[in-house]
Design an enzyme around this catalytic site. Structure first.
Site, PDB file in Angstrom:
ATOM      1  N   ARG A   1      -2.378   6.724  17.823  1.00  0.00           N
ATOM      2  CA  ARG A   1      -2.446   7.193  16.599  1.00  0.00           C
ATOM      3  C   ARG A   1      -3.513   8.641  16.656  1.00  0.00           C
ATOM      4  O   ARG A   1      -3.876   9.050  17.744  1.00  0.00           O
ATOM      5  CB  ARG A   1      -3.735   6.308  16.043  1.00  0.00           C
ATOM      6  CG  ARG A   1      -3.275   4.838  15.627  1.00  0.00           C
ATOM      7  CD  ARG A   1      -2.354   4.747  14.409  1.00  0.00           C
ATOM      8  NE  ARG A   1      -2.183   3.255  14.166  1.00  0.00           N
ATOM      9  CZ  ARG A   1      -1.018   2.750  14.594  1.00  0.00           C
ATOM     10  NH1 ARG A   1      -0.231   3.271  15.532  1.00  0.00           N
ATOM     11  NH2 ARG A   1      -0.712   1.497  14.065  1.00  0.00           N
TER      12      ARG A   1
ATOM     13  N   TYR B   1       0.847  -1.229   0.180  1.00  0.00           N
ATOM     14  CA  TYR B   1       0.113  -0.014  -0.086  1.00  0.00           C
ATOM     15  C   TYR B   1       0.862   1.326  -0.093  1.00  0.00           C
ATOM     16  O   TYR B   1       0.588   2.270  -0.725  1.00  0.00           O
ATOM     17  CB  TYR B   1      -0.976  -0.051   1.316  1.00  0.00           C
ATOM     18  CG  TYR B   1      -1.757   1.090   1.357  1.00  0.00           C
ATOM     19  CD1 TYR B   1      -3.151   1.095   0.923  1.00  0.00           C
ATOM     20  CD2 TYR B   1      -1.504   2.041   2.532  1.00  0.00           C
ATOM     21  CE1 TYR B   1      -3.876   2.560   1.135  1.00  0.00           C
ATOM     22  CE2 TYR B   1      -2.119   3.281   2.925  1.00  0.00           C
ATOM     23  CZ  TYR B   1      -3.383   3.279   2.167  1.00  0.00           C
ATOM     24  OH  TYR B   1      -4.140   4.235   2.464  1.00  0.00           O
TER      25      TYR B   1
HETATM   26  P1  NAP Z   1     -13.132   3.027   1.674  1.00  0.00           P
HETATM   27  O1  NAP Z   1     -14.190   3.261   2.349  1.00  0.00           O
HETATM   28  O2  NAP Z   1     -12.779   1.562   1.580  1.00  0.00           O
HETATM   29  O3  NAP Z   1     -13.689   3.381   0.038  1.00  0.00           O
HETATM   30  C1  NAP Z   1     -12.833   2.683  -0.983  1.00  0.00           C
HETATM   31  C2  NAP Z   1     -13.473   3.575  -2.402  1.00  0.00           C
HETATM   32  O4  NAP Z   1     -12.583   3.042  -3.345  1.00  0.00           O
HETATM   33  C3  NAP Z   1     -14.905   2.928  -2.740  1.00  0.00           C
HETATM   34  O5  NAP Z   1     -15.617   3.933  -3.090  1.00  0.00           O
HETATM   35  C4  NAP Z   1     -14.800   1.928  -3.445  1.00  0.00           C
HETATM   36  O6  NAP Z   1     -15.825   1.473  -4.490  1.00  0.00           O
HETATM   37  C5  NAP Z   1     -13.604   2.623  -4.365  1.00  0.00           C
HETATM   38  N1  NAP Z   1     -12.821   1.533  -5.036  1.00  0.00           N
HETATM   39  C6  NAP Z   1     -11.872   0.505  -4.593  1.00  0.00           C
HETATM   40  N2  NAP Z   1     -11.277  -0.130  -5.468  1.00  0.00           N
HETATM   41  C7  NAP Z   1     -11.642   0.179  -6.946  1.00  0.00           C
HETATM   42  C8  NAP Z   1     -11.568  -0.006  -8.232  1.00  0.00           C
HETATM   43  N3  NAP Z   1     -10.697  -1.066  -8.435  1.00  0.00           N
HETATM   44  N4  NAP Z   1     -12.067   0.854  -8.897  1.00  0.00           N
HETATM   45  C9  NAP Z   1     -13.115   1.738  -8.667  1.00  0.00           C
HETATM   46  N5  NAP Z   1     -13.307   2.121  -7.242  1.00  0.00           N
HETATM   47  C10 NAP Z   1     -12.466   1.448  -6.394  1.00  0.00           C
HETATM   48  O7  NAP Z   1     -11.817   3.713   1.614  1.00  0.00           O
HETATM   49  P2  NAP Z   1     -11.774   5.258   2.491  1.00  0.00           P
HETATM   50  O8  NAP Z   1     -11.317   4.892   3.785  1.00  0.00           O
HETATM   51  O9  NAP Z   1     -12.686   6.126   1.979  1.00  0.00           O
HETATM   52  O10 NAP Z   1     -10.504   5.814   1.718  1.00  0.00           O
HETATM   53  C11 NAP Z   1     -10.435   6.720   0.683  1.00  0.00           C
HETATM   54  C12 NAP Z   1      -8.898   7.316   0.299  1.00  0.00           C
HETATM   55  O11 NAP Z   1      -8.572   7.719   1.476  1.00  0.00           O
HETATM   56  C13 NAP Z   1      -8.124   6.037  -0.176  1.00  0.00           C
HETATM   57  O12 NAP Z   1      -7.239   6.804  -1.058  1.00  0.00           O
HETATM   58  C14 NAP Z   1      -7.250   5.721   1.142  1.00  0.00           C
HETATM   59  O13 NAP Z   1      -6.091   5.201   0.981  1.00  0.00           O
HETATM   60  C15 NAP Z   1      -7.092   7.076   1.885  1.00  0.00           C
HETATM   61  N6  NAP Z   1      -7.032   7.185   3.202  1.00  0.00           N
HETATM   62  C16 NAP Z   1      -7.980   6.260   4.229  1.00  0.00           C
HETATM   63  C17 NAP Z   1      -7.365   6.260   5.517  1.00  0.00           C
HETATM   64  C18 NAP Z   1      -8.574   5.621   6.524  1.00  0.00           C
HETATM   65  O14 NAP Z   1      -8.350   5.553   7.466  1.00  0.00           O
HETATM   66  N7  NAP Z   1      -9.707   5.125   5.924  1.00  0.00           N
HETATM   67  C19 NAP Z   1      -6.365   6.838   6.121  1.00  0.00           C
HETATM   68  C20 NAP Z   1      -5.504   7.542   5.344  1.00  0.00           C
HETATM   69  C21 NAP Z   1      -6.050   7.674   3.981  1.00  0.00           C
HETATM   70  P3  NAP Z   1     -16.900   0.552  -3.944  1.00  0.00           P
HETATM   71  O15 NAP Z   1     -17.843   1.086  -2.856  1.00  0.00           O
HETATM   72  O16 NAP Z   1     -17.842   0.389  -5.193  1.00  0.00           O
HETATM   73  O17 NAP Z   1     -16.004  -0.776  -3.510  1.00  0.00           O
HETATM   74  P1  GDP Z   2      -2.871   1.237  11.211  1.00  0.00           P
HETATM   75  O1  GDP Z   2      -3.316   2.535  11.772  1.00  0.00           O
HETATM   76  O2  GDP Z   2      -2.541   1.592   9.740  1.00  0.00           O
HETATM   77  O3  GDP Z   2      -1.762   0.696  12.013  1.00  0.00           O
HETATM   78  O4  GDP Z   2      -4.113   0.269  10.948  1.00  0.00           O
HETATM   79  P2  GDP Z   2      -5.290   0.215  12.240  1.00  0.00           P
HETATM   80  O5  GDP Z   2      -6.413   1.331  12.039  1.00  0.00           O
HETATM   81  O6  GDP Z   2      -5.855  -0.988  11.684  1.00  0.00           O
HETATM   82  O7  GDP Z   2      -5.091   0.282  13.662  1.00  0.00           O
HETATM   83  C1  GDP Z   2      -4.174  -1.007  14.035  1.00  0.00           C
HETATM   84  C2  GDP Z   2      -3.971  -0.714  15.527  1.00  0.00           C
HETATM   85  O8  GDP Z   2      -5.158  -0.997  16.362  1.00  0.00           O
HETATM   86  C3  GDP Z   2      -3.038  -1.899  16.169  1.00  0.00           C
HETATM   87  O9  GDP Z   2      -2.227  -1.481  17.093  1.00  0.00           O
HETATM   88  C4  GDP Z   2      -4.278  -2.980  16.380  1.00  0.00           C
HETATM   89  O10 GDP Z   2      -3.472  -4.146  17.341  1.00  0.00           O
HETATM   90  C5  GDP Z   2      -5.145  -2.252  17.159  1.00  0.00           C
HETATM   91  N1  GDP Z   2      -6.671  -2.707  17.155  1.00  0.00           N
HETATM   92  C6  GDP Z   2      -7.259  -3.109  18.252  1.00  0.00           C
HETATM   93  N2  GDP Z   2      -8.577  -3.665  17.946  1.00  0.00           N
HETATM   94  C7  GDP Z   2      -8.570  -3.747  16.607  1.00  0.00           C
HETATM   95  C8  GDP Z   2      -9.654  -3.898  15.603  1.00  0.00           C
HETATM   96  O11 GDP Z   2     -10.508  -4.523  16.210  1.00  0.00           O
HETATM   97  N3  GDP Z   2      -9.301  -3.751  14.260  1.00  0.00           N
HETATM   98  C9  GDP Z   2      -8.019  -3.403  13.900  1.00  0.00           C
HETATM   99  N4  GDP Z   2      -7.811  -3.068  12.597  1.00  0.00           N
HETATM  100  N5  GDP Z   2      -6.954  -2.930  14.656  1.00  0.00           N
HETATM  101  C10 GDP Z   2      -7.145  -3.041  16.022  1.00  0.00           C
END
Ligand code: NAP
Ligand code: GDP
Length: 341
Positions: free
Chosen positions: A231, A143
């Site tokens: 975090r 990733y």
């Molecule tokens: P998410 O809820 O898993 O949503 C992922 C999105 O990408 C969905 O709309 C999904 O469509 C679409 N997608 C996945 N594979 C695809 C493909 N092959 N073609 C077209 N669309 C596709 O993710 P999110 O948390 O909103 O993340 C959004 C962005 O923020 C990402 O770039 C992620 O890396 C970044 N980000 C997220 C976090 C976090 O904690 N969540 C933290 C830092 C950065 P479907 O609904 O149709 O599957």
């Molecule tokens: P990261 O921030 O990218 O490492 O990813 P996560 O959001 O999955 O956070 C991971 C941290 O949360 C690790 O320390 C895990 O051991 C802890 N953790 C505790 N409970 C959970 C759970 O239910 N799901 C996940 N994904 N992580 C958990």
């Protein structure tokens, strides 16, 4: 009245995409976006890892701007299992989307990186200049490398645009944002795939539900690992407002970290306690934490500096995490049947 410019949001059905939708549709905040029309694309519109499907989506939508969120996304445990798939899928998605943004002469493309892509061995706080200064943590190297390549692509496109645009034309801008851990409505609550807050909310929901069925008033929330890693969490609607600001006002190719301050970093144990408290308030079931240390802790911390963001937006107000978690828990309770799980 002229025609509205179109903003294509890839990943529009996900956690961050749906938060952008709710901010742009909220009557308190949507005035700023009246001149734009948003297209929220999901993988049903196009599999963006496939170039021809990506091209067809751009042909259909004809965007002037792109917010590129689509990615294979997951928490620690999904990353540990599928590093190769994270690398290949995300490299393909990013290359296709940015290439089409260039071909269709998009004015600005804002893509999403993440604080987990920074070097594992580093000094803290992490800042925007450190993205490429060493290998990422092993748990999510696929990733991370795919995400880092977005920044490389942005610079390559920037050089290309500078040498090819006609005199008097505005140079397109491809840039990126770096959010910390995001949480909120429309997240993925599947235990194997999810990040920590949705994982904890899902487990707490089930524990509270089971207790109610049995007619008891207390339940246990199973927290993976030691609970000691730290975090910074950002509420999805705050992130949405900041991404929209980036689209309209941020003019650098260099990425910008979108995060709460270092002082708002909390431990996983503290986050779990907030989830437990929110369920106790919503359901009257008293939830206690228990730790399962057979699970990995992952990266201990990735403390990021929001100094650059604060230079631009000194007054931006983040939602306090206890309020964001409470709203998310309420949303999950109200929508449990349809959440991703
Ligand atoms: P998410 O809820 O898993 O949503 C992922 C999105 O990408 C969905 O709309 C999904 O469509 C679409 N997608 C996945 N594979 C695809 C493909 N092959 N073609 C077209 N669309 C596709 O993710 P999110 O948390 O909103 O993340 C959004 C962005 O923020 C990402 O770039 C992620 O890396 C970044 N980000 C997220 C976090 C976090 O904690 N969540 C933290 C830092 C950065 P479907 O609904 O149709 O599957
Ligand atoms: P990261 O921030 O990218 O490492 O990813 P996560 O959001 O999955 O956070 C991971 C941290 O949360 C690790 O320390 C895990 O051991 C802890 N953790 C505790 N409970 C959970 C759970 O239910 N799901 C996940 N994904 N992580 C958990």
């Amino acid at each position: 009245m002229g025609t509205k410019e179109i903003i294509l949001v890839t990943g529009g059905s996900g956690l961050v995409g749906q938060a952008i939708r709710s901010v742009t549709e909220d009557s308190n905040t949507n005035e700023a976006y009246q001149n734009y029309s948003f297209y929220f694309a999901s993988s049903k519109d196009a599999d963006l890892s496939q170039l021809e499907q990506t091209r067809k989506l751009f042909e259909r939508v004809q965007p002037s701007y792109v917010i590129h969120l689509a990615a294979m996304v997951g928490g620690l445990f999904r990353n540990l299992k599928y590093n190769l798939e994270f690398l290949r899928t995300n490299l393909a998605i990013n290359d296709n989307v940015l290439l089409m943004a260039k071909e269709f002469k998009v004015k600005k493309c804002v893509s999403c990186l993440s604080t987990c892509i920074f070097p594992d061995k580093t000094t803290y706080p992490i800042d925007e200049t450190m993205v490429h200064l060493g290998p990422p943590h092993n748990s999510n190297f696929g990733y991370s490398h795919a995400k880092r390549m977005i920044d490389v692509l942005n610079h390559a496109y920037s050089d290309h645009f500078k040498s090819t645009v006609n005199v008097g034309e505005k140079v397109p801008l491809f840039t990126s944002v770096i959010p910390t851990n995001v949480y909120g409505a429309y997240d993925n609550f599947n235990l194997e795939d999810s990040h920590v807050i949705p994982g904890l909310i899902f487990k707490a929901y089930q524990a509270a539900h089971d207790a109610k069925e049995k007619g008891i008033e207390h339940a246990k929330l199973n927290v993976f690992g030691t609970g000691r890693p730290r975090r910074q969490f950002i509420y999805s609607k705050d992130l949405a407002r900041l991404i929209l600001w980036t689209l309209t006002d941020y003019e650098e190719v260099e990425p910008i970290i979108l995060s709460v301050g270092e002082e708002d970093e909390i431990s996983i144990g503290e986050a779990a306690q907030l989830v437990a408290d929110a369920f106790t308030q919503e359901t009257s079931i008293k939830i206690e934490l228990e730790y399962d240390q057979s699970f990995s802790d992952g990266q201990f911390k990735k403390t990021a500096s929001n100094f650059k963001l604060r230079q631009y937006l000194p007054k931006f107000e983040f939602t306090p995490i206890e309020i964001g978690i409470r709203e998310t828990v309420r949303w999950v309770i109200a929508n449990y049947d349809s959440i991703r799980k």
